[in-house]
Design a protein around this motif. Structure first.
Motif, PDB file in Angstrom:
ATOM      1  N   SER A  13      16.973  61.256 -27.892  1.00  0.00           N
ATOM      2  CA  SER A  13      16.544  62.648 -28.002  1.00  0.00           C
ATOM      3  C   SER A  13      16.261  63.181 -26.594  1.00  0.00           C
ATOM      4  N   PRO A  14      16.276  64.493 -26.402  1.00  0.00           N
ATOM      5  CA  PRO A  14      16.039  65.057 -25.070  1.00  0.00           C
ATOM      6  C   PRO A  14      14.717  64.583 -24.473  1.00  0.00           C
ATOM      7  N   ARG A  15      14.762  64.177 -23.208  1.00  0.00           N
ATOM      8  CA  ARG A  15      13.619  63.769 -22.399  1.00  0.00           C
ATOM      9  C   ARG A  15      12.991  62.446 -22.836  1.00  0.00           C
ATOM     10  N   TYR A  16      13.602  61.736 -23.775  1.00  0.00           N
ATOM     11  CA  TYR A  16      13.044  60.454 -24.213  1.00  0.00           C
ATOM     12  C   TYR A  16      12.883  59.532 -23.006  1.00  0.00           C
ATOM     13  N   PRO A  17      11.787  58.765 -22.885  1.00  0.00           N
ATOM     14  CA  PRO A  17      10.735  58.500 -23.875  1.00  0.00           C
ATOM     15  C   PRO A  17       9.592  59.502 -23.878  1.00  0.00           C
ATOM     16  N   SER A  18       9.684  60.558 -23.060  1.00  0.00           N
ATOM     17  CA  SER A  18       8.679  61.601 -23.130  1.00  0.00           C
ATOM     18  C   SER A  18       8.939  62.461 -24.360  1.00  0.00           C
ATOM     19  N   SER A  19       8.020  63.340 -24.698  1.00  0.00           N
ATOM     20  CA  SER A  19       8.188  64.189 -25.882  1.00  0.00           C
ATOM     21  C   SER A  19       9.329  65.168 -25.682  1.00  0.00           C
ATOM     22  N   TYR A  20      10.068  65.405 -26.734  1.00  0.00           N
ATOM     23  CA  TYR A  20      11.189  66.346 -26.674  1.00  0.00           C
ATOM     24  C   TYR A  20      10.661  67.786 -26.617  1.00  0.00           C
ATOM     25  N   PRO A  21      11.440  68.698 -26.057  1.00  0.00           N
ATOM     26  CA  PRO A  21      10.993  70.098 -25.999  1.00  0.00           C
ATOM     27  C   PRO A  21      11.034  70.750 -27.371  1.00  0.00           C
ATOM     28  N   THR A  22      10.126  71.685 -27.614  1.00  0.00           N
ATOM     29  CA  THR A  22      10.161  72.421 -28.870  1.00  0.00           C
ATOM     30  C   THR A  22      11.359  73.366 -28.867  1.00  0.00           C
ATOM     31  N   ASN A  23      11.748  73.819 -30.050  1.00  0.00           N
ATOM     32  CA  ASN A  23      12.928  74.681 -30.205  1.00  0.00           C
ATOM     33  C   ASN A  23      14.193  74.000 -29.690  1.00  0.00           C
ATOM     34  N   SER A  24      14.319  72.704 -29.982  1.00  0.00           N
ATOM     35  CA  SER A  24      15.513  71.946 -29.610  1.00  0.00           C
ATOM     36  C   SER A  24      16.481  71.899 -30.781  1.00  0.00           C
ATOM     37  N   GLN A  25      17.767  71.900 -30.470  1.00  0.00           N
ATOM     38  CA  GLN A  25      18.807  71.712 -31.471  1.00  0.00           C
ATOM     39  C   GLN A  25      19.951  70.971 -30.794  1.00  0.00           C
ATOM     40  N   CYS A  26      20.130  69.715 -31.186  1.00  0.00           N
ATOM     41  CA  CYS A  26      21.101  68.849 -30.528  1.00  0.00           C
ATOM     42  C   CYS A  26      22.048  68.254 -31.567  1.00  0.00           C
ATOM     43  N   TYR A  27      23.307  68.085 -31.155  1.00  0.00           N
ATOM     44  CA  TYR A  27      24.317  67.476 -32.019  1.00  0.00           C
ATOM     45  C   TYR A  27      24.986  66.322 -31.287  1.00  0.00           C
ATOM     46  N   TYR A  28      25.136  65.201 -31.995  1.00  0.00           N
ATOM     47  CA  TYR A  28      25.770  64.011 -31.452  1.00  0.00           C
ATOM     48  C   TYR A  28      26.986  63.709 -32.332  1.00  0.00           C
ATOM     49  N   HIS A  29      28.176  63.815 -31.749  1.00  0.00           N
ATOM     50  CA  HIS A  29      29.434  63.668 -32.490  1.00  0.00           C
ATOM     51  C   HIS A  29      30.033  62.289 -32.208  1.00  0.00           C
ATOM     52  N   PHE A  30      30.244  61.513 -33.264  1.00  0.00           N
ATOM     53  CA  PHE A  30      30.814  60.176 -33.132  1.00  0.00           C
ATOM     54  C   PHE A  30      32.185  60.146 -33.789  1.00  0.00           C
ATOM     55  N   HIS A  31      33.199  59.716 -33.008  1.00  0.00           N
ATOM     56  CA  HIS A  31      34.577  59.674 -33.501  1.00  0.00           C
ATOM     57  C   HIS A  31      35.150  58.289 -33.237  1.00  0.00           C
ATOM     58  N   ALA A  32      35.268  57.500 -34.297  1.00  0.00           N
ATOM     59  CA  ALA A  32      35.883  56.187 -34.195  1.00  0.00           C
ATOM     60  C   ALA A  32      37.392  56.312 -34.388  1.00  0.00           C
ATOM     61  N   ARG A  33      38.087  55.218 -34.217  1.00  0.00           N
ATOM     62  CA  ARG A  33      39.519  55.210 -34.487  1.00  0.00           C
ATOM     63  C   ARG A  33      39.777  55.018 -35.974  1.00  0.00           C
ATOM     64  N   LYS A  34      41.018  55.126 -36.359  1.00  0.00           N
ATOM     65  CA  LYS A  34      41.388  55.204 -37.774  1.00  0.00           C
ATOM     66  C   LYS A  34      40.838  54.053 -38.592  1.00  0.00           C
ATOM     67  N   ASN A  35      40.923  52.843 -38.084  1.00  0.00           N
ATOM     68  CA  ASN A  35      40.502  51.676 -38.859  1.00  0.00           C
ATOM     69  C   ASN A  35      39.117  51.176 -38.451  1.00  0.00           C
ATOM     70  N   GLU A  36      38.289  52.094 -37.961  1.00  0.00           N
ATOM     71  CA  GLU A  36      36.938  51.734 -37.567  1.00  0.00           C
ATOM     72  C   GLU A  36      35.911  52.530 -38.355  1.00  0.00           C
ATOM     73  N   ARG A  37      34.686  52.042 -38.318  1.00  0.00           N
ATOM     74  CA  ARG A  37      33.554  52.746 -38.894  1.00  0.00           C
ATOM     75  C   ARG A  37      32.472  52.877 -37.822  1.00  0.00           C
ATOM     76  N   VAL A  38      31.546  53.805 -38.046  1.00  0.00           N
ATOM     77  CA  VAL A  38      30.463  54.040 -37.093  1.00  0.00           C
ATOM     78  C   VAL A  38      29.166  53.494 -37.668  1.00  0.00           C
ATOM     79  N   LYS A  39      28.535  52.613 -36.918  1.00  0.00           N
ATOM     80  CA  LYS A  39      27.217  52.110 -37.308  1.00  0.00           C
ATOM     81  C   LYS A  39      26.178  52.660 -36.340  1.00  0.00           C
ATOM     82  N   LEU A  40      25.104  53.226 -36.887  1.00  0.00           N
ATOM     83  CA  LEU A  40      23.985  53.714 -36.089  1.00  0.00           C
ATOM     84  C   LEU A  40      22.738  52.920 -36.456  1.00  0.00           C
TER      85      LEU A  40
END
Length: 536
Positions: A115-142
């Motif tokens: 998250s923004p500024r981690y490990p410090s506190s994130y700013p208020t009014n934040s909106q962040c998107y994290y896009h993960f794109h694997a290949r055809k025969n893969e999966r995404v683990k978080l």
């Protein structure tokens, strides 16, 4: 952390996390400086650590006018390299915190994001998107190793800071997970090659945020991958390196349901049998086990101790590690089990056996509906169902996996919508939710919460109630079921019906704000009683 209004009445500590440095001297603050948080109370009220936003941090101690015997505070400090908390993705142009993560053959298949500024506190009014794109025969683990947004057990629907994980490229894809409170070691596996994480922060008191890791993994992961993903986990006795036919892995992409039986079933299993079974789901799926037959050798004696006899142990993931949820032995058929995430493990130890020990027969299912058969499931939440009177005027609503044990670390919401003239009537005919009144996090309570709108907290209920009846004030009601990671119960079962006021005899049922011992002062009309009876 205690609220500002409470802290400033006595002694308190002001934290300035965003302080500029000018010249060789120490950073300074004045009455116009912006502070990030105020702390007071005891050790339990303080965060585990404080971090600066930049290269400086200032603490300001203020003591009140009244004398006290408070001993103050003591702590340690350390200067850390901010490069340890850099997100491994590619920052989207003209964006503060949107990242893209693509799988390539010439790049590492795993990394970290924050998250923004981690490990410090994130700013208020934040909106962040994290896009993960694997290949055809893969999966995404978080894996969300740490997520500290707000310290509470409130429903995510009532929180200003949330993390949503979508099972696809866009925000219209089904929601796999919705995080809002404090959680450690939460694992997610996509059904396809794409995942989207949305982080929104609107609260006035931001938390520390999250640190997470991602892994682009082959779709046909081997058994060795499962072992690696559970490093440091001990599940029952050590498993022999030479796996026998009763050591199996069940994956939802191979089969959505099937049977699990003990060796030689229905004949007695051999002595000194040890079997281990791993269940791996993905996306919104949960693992559901339904016991059809159960008969293990029981050591003579009045005290049932599964550790000293043949037993079946069930493990679920808690704080990033597999933890024993239940242990079954003897001949009583266990209640159904549901996982709290994509993983569930079963360990069978058949030390003794006998000619009367048939073993067990279990049906397994990878389900997306949490074992809830009524209502229409909503894809914009991990577990949510809507009940419209225009579709069905009466019916039954249950907790996840009822009549089996409900899953841990789970939140489910049920939305009831009547016509303008109708009200919602609920009659809980079974209620077994672990907890003690007032059903708060401090007592490690699971709860059922009833409210009339999307913003109010409503009234909580927990424990074992013989009967509970409630009526909405208007044409809407929401049930929120929430469980923690500790104990289990069989949940609830309730009849619901939408009725206009002129379809009822005068009813004195307090709304959601009443006590647990709600009583009818007048009987419903005979036809209403018959409707309820037909549902039981």
């Amino acid at each position: 952390m205690t609220q500002l209004s409470s802290c400033t009445r006595g002694d308190y500590l002001k934290v300035y996390s965003e302080v500029g440095t000018h010249g060789p001297g120490p950073p300074g603050v004045n009455e116009h400086s912006k502070w990030s948080r105020i702390l007071c109370g005891n050790r339990n009220d303080a965060p585990p650590a404080l971090y600066s936003h930049g290269s400086a941090l200032v603490l300001e101690l203020n003591s009140g006018e009244k004398e006290s015997n408070s001993t103050g505070f003591i702590g340690t400090y350390k200067f850390i390299d901010r490069r340890n908390f850099e997100t491994d993705g590619v920052l989207v142009s003209d964006s503060d915190c949107d990242y893209v993560f693509n799988s390539h053959s010439n790049r590492p298949s795993q990394g970290k994001f924050y998250s923004p500024r981690y490990p410090s506190s994130y700013p208020t009014n934040s909106q962040c998107y994290y896009h993960f794109h694997a290949r055809k025969n893969e999966r995404v683990k978080l894996v969300f190793e740490e997520s500290f947004l707000q310290k509470s057990d409130e429903s995510c629907l009532n929180r200003a800071d949330t993390i949503k994980v979508f099972d696809g490229k866009v925000a219209s894809a089904p929601v796999i997970a919705m995080l809002c409170n404090e959680i450690i070691g939460y694992e997610i596996l996509s059904t396809g090659p794409d995942l989207l994480v949305e982080f929104i922060a609107k609260s006035k008191t931001p938390g520390q945020g999250f640190k997470a890791r991602y892994h682009f993994q082959p779709d046909d992961s081997s058994i060795e991958d499962v072992v690696k993903s559970s490093e440091g986990t001990s599940v029952g006795p050590a498993v022999s390196a030479a796996t026998s036919s009763c050591h199996q892995v069940f994956r939802s992409d191979k089969s959505r349901s099937g049977k699990l039986i003990s060796p030689l079933y229905p004949s007695p299993y051999p002595p000194k049998t040890h079997c281990h079974y791993d269940f791996l789901a993905r996306g919104r799926q949960r693992v559901r086990l339904l016991f059809e037959d159960f008969n293990l050798q029981r050591v003579t004696g009045n005290i049932i101790d599964c550790e000293s006899m043949d037993s079946l142990d069930v493990f679920v993931e808690v704080d990033g590690r597999l933890e024993k949820m239940a242990s079954f032995c003897g001949s009583d058929v266990p209640k159904g089990i549901m996982s709290n995430g994509p993983k569930l493990a079963v360990d069978f130890r058949g030390v003794y056996s006998s000619r009367y020990s048939r073993g067990f027969k279990i049906s397994y299912h990878f389900v997306e509906d949490y074992g809830i058969s009524s209502g229409k499931q909503l894809l914009e939440y991990p577990c949510a169902f809507v009940y419209n009177s225009s579709v069905k005027a009466k019916g039954v609503v249950t907790s996840p996996n009822h009549p089996g044990l409900y899953p841990r670390d789970t939140e489910c919401n049920y939305f009831f919508h009547g016509t303008k003239e109708q009200r919602v009537h609920l009659h809980f005919i079974h209620f077994d939710v672990e907890g003690v009144h007032p059903c708060e996090a401090v007592s490690a309570s699971d709860y059922v919460q009833l409210s009339y709108d999307g913003n109010s907290r409503g009234t909580r209920h927990c424990g074992q109630l013989k009967e509970l009846k409630v009526t909405s004030k208007k044409n809407f009601m929401r049930i929120t079921f929430r469980s923690n990671d500790r104990l289990d119960g069989t949940g609830f079962k309730a009849n619901y019906i939408f009725l206009k006021d002129n379809e009822m005899v005068s009813v004195n049922m307090p709304a959601v704000g009443g006590t647990d011992s709600l009583k009818w002062s007048w009987m419903l009309a005979l036809n209403v009683i018959l409707l309820y009876l037909t549902l039981r």
